[in-house]
Scaffold this motif. Structure first.
Motif, short mmCIF file in Angstrom:
data_model
loop_
_atom_site.label_atom_id
_atom_site.label_comp_id
_atom_site.label_asym_id
_atom_site.label_seq_id
_atom_site.Cartn_x
_atom_site.Cartn_y
_atom_site.Cartn_z
N THR A 1 0.83 -1.21 0.00
CA THR A 1 0.00 0.00 0.00
C THR A 1 0.86 1.26 0.00
N LYS A 2 1.97 1.25 0.69
CA LYS A 2 2.86 2.42 0.73
C LYS A 2 3.42 2.72 -0.65
N ASP A 3 3.75 1.69 -1.41
CA ASP A 3 4.28 1.89 -2.76
C ASP A 3 3.27 2.61 -3.64
N ILE A 4 2.00 2.23 -3.50
CA ILE A 4 0.95 2.85 -4.29
C ILE A 4 0.76 4.30 -3.85
N ALA A 5 0.72 4.53 -2.55
CA ALA A 5 0.56 5.90 -2.03
C ALA A 5 1.72 6.78 -2.49
N ASP A 6 2.93 6.26 -2.46
CA ASP A 6 4.10 7.03 -2.90
C ASP A 6 4.02 7.37 -4.38
#
Length: 74
Positions: free
Chosen positions: A67-72
């Motif tokens: 999820t962090k990769d997508i948010a970034d």
């Protein structure tokens, strides 16, 4: 594209793309941009509960999107 046993999933993705394109046409003169982000399988609780569909093999958990990769990226 499509995948065996994934008709509802594919139809819902196509529906979102069509909806976004339609909204974009309505708001383009207001300076509003509409985008969609279609990602693959994300390492979430829901993602770990993918249905057992013939010919469908989800990516191993260690290679699923975080999820962090997508948010970034957004």
């Amino acid at each position: 594209g499509g995948a065996p046993g994934q008709q509802a999933y594919v139809a819902s993705k196509m529906a979102i793309a069509g909806f976004a394109a339609s909204v974009q046409q309505e708001v383009k003169d207001m300076g509003v941009r509409v985008v969609t982000l279609n990602v693959g399988l994300v390492a979430t609780e829901l993602g770990s509960k993918t249905p057992k569909v013939k010919h469908f093999k989800p990516a191993p958990p260690e290679s699923q999107l975080q999820t962090k990769d997508i948010a970034d990226a957004v």
